[in-house]
Design a protein around this motif. Structure first.
Motif, PDB file in Angstrom:
ATOM      1  N   ILE A 410       0.851  -1.199   0.000  1.00 28.98           N
ATOM      2  CA  ILE A 410       0.000   0.000   0.000  1.00 28.98           C
ATOM      3  C   ILE A 410       0.885   1.247   0.000  1.00 28.98           C
ATOM      4  O   ILE A 410       0.651   2.196  -0.757  1.00 28.98           O
ATOM      5  CB  ILE A 410      -0.936   0.008   1.219  1.00 28.98           C
ATOM      6  N   ASP A 411       1.929   1.250   0.856  1.00 29.99           N
ATOM      7  CA  ASP A 411       2.876   2.372   0.855  1.00 29.99           C
ATOM      8  C   ASP A 411       3.536   2.510  -0.513  1.00 29.99           C
ATOM      9  O   ASP A 411       3.724   3.622  -1.015  1.00 29.99           O
ATOM     10  CB  ASP A 411       3.953   2.154   1.922  1.00 29.99           C
ATOM     11  N   TYR A 414       1.164   4.189  -3.066  1.00 28.11           N
ATOM     12  CA  TYR A 414       1.056   5.640  -2.900  1.00 28.11           C
ATOM     13  C   TYR A 414       2.368   6.337  -3.252  1.00 28.11           C
ATOM     14  O   TYR A 414       2.348   7.503  -3.649  1.00 28.11           O
ATOM     15  CB  TYR A 414       0.633   5.973  -1.474  1.00 28.11           C
ATOM     16  N   THR A 418      -0.588   8.861  -6.119  1.00 32.22           N
ATOM     17  CA  THR A 418      -1.739   8.834  -5.221  1.00 32.22           C
ATOM     18  C   THR A 418      -2.900   8.061  -5.825  1.00 32.22           C
ATOM     19  O   THR A 418      -3.570   7.283  -5.132  1.00 32.22           O
ATOM     20  CB  THR A 418      -2.191  10.272  -4.888  1.00 32.22           C
ATOM     21  N   GLY A 421      -2.486   4.344  -5.384  1.00 33.71           N
ATOM     22  CA  GLY A 421      -2.827   3.905  -4.036  1.00 33.71           C
ATOM     23  C   GLY A 421      -4.323   3.878  -3.803  1.00 33.71           C
ATOM     24  O   GLY A 421      -4.854   2.924  -3.213  1.00 33.71           O
ATOM     25  N   TRP A 460      -6.967   1.481   6.538  1.00 30.29           N
ATOM     26  CA  TRP A 460      -5.601   1.472   6.005  1.00 30.29           C
ATOM     27  C   TRP A 460      -4.723   2.526   6.669  1.00 30.29           C
ATOM     28  O   TRP A 460      -3.508   2.347   6.757  1.00 30.29           O
ATOM     29  CB  TRP A 460      -5.633   1.723   4.499  1.00 30.29           C
ATOM     30  N   GLU A 461      -5.337   3.618   7.102  1.00 31.06           N
ATOM     31  CA  GLU A 461      -4.542   4.714   7.663  1.00 31.06           C
ATOM     32  C   GLU A 461      -3.680   4.250   8.834  1.00 31.06           C
ATOM     33  O   GLU A 461      -2.554   4.711   9.010  1.00 31.06           O
ATOM     34  CB  GLU A 461      -5.460   5.854   8.114  1.00 31.06           C
ATOM     35  N   VAL A 464      -0.507   1.626   7.382  1.00 31.97           N
ATOM     36  CA  VAL A 464       0.602   1.991   6.507  1.00 31.97           C
ATOM     37  C   VAL A 464       1.724   2.639   7.310  1.00 31.97           C
ATOM     38  O   VAL A 464       1.554   3.011   8.470  1.00 31.97           O
ATOM     39  CB  VAL A 464       0.137   2.933   5.380  1.00 31.97           C
ATOM     40  N   LYS A 468       3.005   9.938   3.522  1.00 30.30           N
ATOM     41  CA  LYS A 468       2.289  10.228   2.282  1.00 30.30           C
ATOM     42  C   LYS A 468       1.063   9.351   2.152  1.00 30.30           C
ATOM     43  O   LYS A 468      -0.025   9.826   1.803  1.00 30.30           O
ATOM     44  CB  LYS A 468       3.207  10.015   1.075  1.00 30.30           C
ATOM     45  N   ALA A 469       1.222   8.061   2.450  1.00 27.43           N
ATOM     46  CA  ALA A 469       0.084   7.148   2.350  1.00 27.43           C
ATOM     47  C   ALA A 469      -0.996   7.527   3.361  1.00 27.43           C
ATOM     48  O   ALA A 469      -2.185   7.540   3.042  1.00 27.43           O
ATOM     49  CB  ALA A 469       0.549   5.708   2.563  1.00 27.43           C
ATOM     50  N   ARG A 470      -0.601   7.830   4.582  1.00 31.98           N
ATOM     51  CA  ARG A 470      -1.592   8.174   5.611  1.00 31.98           C
ATOM     52  C   ARG A 470      -2.381   9.424   5.222  1.00 31.98           C
ATOM     53  O   ARG A 470      -3.600   9.469   5.349  1.00 31.98           O
ATOM     54  CB  ARG A 470      -0.898   8.392   6.956  1.00 31.98           C
TER      55      ARG A 470
END
Length: 738
Positions: A410-411, A414, A418, A421, A460-461, A464, A468-470
């Protein structure tokens, strides 16, 4: 304390064109500004900025940076102002000094919030001019060198902050020499016994193996010379903190460490790096799994070197780093090694600085993190983004993606983009289908499986690794919720216009946005869906001549809290001022509720209540009546399988006859005398009524409060909550609807 002429001489030793007058003026100005201020050691405070400037002269930085170092505490600790600095030394130096000044005017509830906001300000200043970072690191280094004069509690706090933030930031920007010293100084203050033990053992090992180090240096130099390679070989022992980290990470005892000494081979060209590697591997066997090539694949902080470990003389493991002189300069001084700040060319961007991966990365990180988060979240995400070891993975097309250790597909998605992701539904690692939460390893090839229309789950938040992913997941979740509210708002408005006998269209609504004080169609629809705008007001905004004609209140109802409906009349119920349903109805105090027949009692949800402005739902309970819930109430999930009990209701409060309605808020406040009085005063100032208060003390520092209120409407409640959040003693305030 360094004298004025000594400072000028140090700068002119590497920059003959330095502005001597500027340096002299800064020295005199700072000395007068700080006056007789003293440090904890008893030394004049002015000695500190001079020592900071001295550290930066060792890095051979330009005169503007040295002047900023001399002045860096003037705005924060003296009567000097930014305007005065700009006038005397120019806006360039003024911006540098301002970027180094902590935020003092904001009143934060917690030290962590203060730390986060100051760090946010610092990173923004660094992104604008990296010299701010160099001065800040030199400032922290001198403070750490003199930390022994502070109280124990303050020493521990500063050392921990240094280890968590400033040392990793120095490393991420490639300034390894300063990072190493910061880590050791912090380690010495946080764990003095462990530091002394490891340092003592290192001294003993160095004494025993001193001859071995000289032997390996001589042997390597000779072997490389025989192959026509000019090289400088330098042996060094590892620092106490790096030894401690390895012992902790691998659960090893000191006696089990076999690579306490490392050797650096400095050659002339990249070609010589690989030739030297061949000589070393031919002479001694390599330790499997200990070879890394950061020349062909540099780290994000521009670090380049070949790492290998061999079994050398005496059957000792020998760690080797092979690099050119330029690579060595970048490895030790990082971004400070670039020529922009060595040649004094600050009037135009340096191509070397623009090509610096670490600086580009820092600016991208700041751009990504600066929006929307609280100071605490900003600090947390910055640590996640800045301070992890890295793994290097590849896309199917061969693009290199650097990620923190522990990162997932997932990271990775992203990091690619974006949109990749947001639409990710699966992953293949090295050609094999793998879970999206798999931990990536160095060299993995990762392919992301996507699906159009996919929205990332909110869960997901927390799973990860990268900031950036969060941030992207949080943003996508907010957008999805907003889209749902907008869809609900659209349905509500279509029904409202149909009931009014008028035609609804997006174009007509767009033309009425100014009358609703809104700037976009989506915002308006979402506001209607959330209950922030009453649908009848939208109809009136689009058709100003529209009048919402209602049937008169049906009087003479018996019982308590009952309402009646005859034929096609609007159903009405009365809510007393205290929010209960035990008072007989009065004229002009009724709320029309559409969609029922018969006579039924009305109640509010037992937990949280509802207030005008909430989007509401009625739940029918045979024999008991109707309970009004706000649409966001989690309790409604209980009735999902019973759609026949759901009734469409809405507010229509007579503005000439105000009534209060029940609501509940939860607060977390600092545990100190007078806090409860402060909170109740804010509530009283807002003309809200307190019905009940429950207190709970979850920690010694904070007290939790559950307050049952009576308020006029949602706008009234929202305004009250906003003011409570700005109260110094209050940490958090949330409305409870369950």
């Amino acid at each position: 304390m360094m004298r004025q002429y000594e400072l000028v001489e140090r700068v002119k030793s590497y920059d003959p064109n330095a502005d001597e007058v500027l340096l002299d003026r800064a020295y005199v100005y700072a000395m007068r500004a700080h006056g007789t201020q003293k440090r904890a050691s008893g030394d004049l405070f002015f000695s500190h900025p001079l020592e900071v400037a001295a550290i930066l002269t060792d890095l051979k930085l330009d005169d503007a940076t040295i002047v900023a170092a001399v002045l860096h505490d003037t705005i924060e600790d003296t009567d000097a102002t930014r305007e005065e600095i700009d006038q005397l030394f120019g806006p360039e130096i003024g911006a540098l000094v301002d970027g180094l000044t902590k935020i003092k005017k904001l009143d934060f509830v917690s030290r962590k919030a203060t730390q986060g906001e100051n760090f946010r300000k610092l990173l923004l200043a660094i992104a604008a001019d990296v010299r701010v970072l160099l001065v800040k690191l030199a400032d922290r280094l001198h403070n750490m060198r003199t930390l022994g004069y502070m109280a124990q509690e303050k020493r521990a706090r500063i050392a921990e902050e240094t280890l968590e933030i400033y040392a990793p930031l120095a490393g991420r920007m490639g300034i390894q020499e300063i990072r190493d010293e910061l880590e050791d100084l912090a380690f010495r203050n946080l764990k003095p016994e462990a530091y002394e033990t490891i340092a003592h053992r290192l001294d003993n090992v160095s004494h025993r193996n001193g001859q071995l180090v000289e032997t390996i240096e001589r042997d390597l130099t000779t072997r490389l010379a025989e192959k026509g390679i000019t090289a400088c070989v330098k042996g060094r022992r590892k620092r106490p903190y790096s030894i401690w980290k390895k012992m902790e990470r691998k659960s090893l005892g000191f006696e089990q460490l076999s690579d306490i000494f490392a050797f650096r081979i400095i050659v002339d060209t990249i070609d010589d790096c690989y030739r030297a590697l061949g000589v070393v591997h031919t002479a001694w066997p390599m330790v499997p799994g200990r070879y890394k090539d950061y020349v062909s694949t540099p780290k994000q902080n521009d670090y380049r070197s070949i790492h290998t470990t061999v079994i050398g003389p005496g059957h000792q493991r020998v760690e080797l780093q092979i690099r050119t002189q330029d690579m060595d300069s970048v490895a030790e001084y990082g971004i400070a090694a670039h020529t922009l700040y060595k040649d004094g060319r600050t009037d135009q961007p340096s191509h070397l600085l623009n090509e610096s991966r670490s600086y580009q990365w820092l600016r991208r990180t700041v751009d990504m993190l600066v929006e929307g988060d609280s100071p605490e979240e900003f600090l947390e995400h910055t640590k996640l983004e800045l301070f992890h070891d890295q793994v290097f993975c590849f896309t199917p097309k061969g693009r290199l993606i650097a990620l923190p250790r522990g990162a997932t597909p997932i990271d990775f998605a992203y990091a690619v983009h974006t949109n990749v992701g947001n639409t990710a539904v699966g992953a293949k690692i090295n050609g094999q289908i793998a879970p999206l939460l798999s931990e990536l390893q160095n060299g993995d090839e990762v392919e992301i499986v996507r699906a159009d229309g996919q929205t990332p789950p909110a869960a997901w938040e927390s799973l990860v690794i990268t900031g950036k992913a969060r941030s992207a997941i949080r943003r996508a979740t907010r957008d999805a919720v907003r889209k749902q509210y907008a869809g609900l708002g659209h349905q509500i408005l279509e029904r409202a216009f149909e009931r009014a006998g008028r035609v609804y269209s997006d174009e007509k609504l767009k033309s009425a946005l100014p009358r609703l004080a809104r700037t976009s169609l989506d915002d308006t629809l979402a506001a209607v869906g959330r209950g922030e705008i009453f649908s009848g007001d939208v109809v009136k905004a689009v058709y100003p001549d529209y009048k919402d004609e209602r049937r008169p209140t049906v009087d003479g109802l018996s019982g308590h809290g009952w309402f009646g409906l005859k034929g096609s009349e609007s159903l009405k119920f009365k809510v007393p001022e205290d929010g209960s349903s035990n008072t007989a109805p009065k004229k002009k105090q009724a709320i029309p509720v559409r969609g029922f027949t018969g006579e039924l009692p009305i109640n509010f949800a037992p937990e949280g209540g509802a207030v005008p402005g909430d989007r509401i739902v009625g739940i029918l309970t045979p024999g008991e009546g109707i309970t009004i819930y706000p649409i966001q109430s989690k309790a409604l999930a209980t009735f999902e399988q019973e759609p026949e009990r759901w009734l469409d209701v809405r507010w229509d409060v007579d503005e000439d006859n105000h009534q209060r309605f029940p609501a509940i808020i939860a607060l977390s406040a600092i545990n100190e005398p007078g806090v409860l009085a402060t909170i109740t005063q804010v509530i009283a100032d807002h003309d809200a009524n307190i019905d009940d208060i429950a207190l709970k003390r979850p920690t010694p520092d904070f007290t939790g409060l559950i307050i049952r209120l009576s308020v006029w409407d949602l706008k009234h409640l929202t305004s009250l909550i906003a003011d409570l959040r700005t109260t110094r003693a209050v940490s958090t305030v949330e409305r409870i609807t369950d």
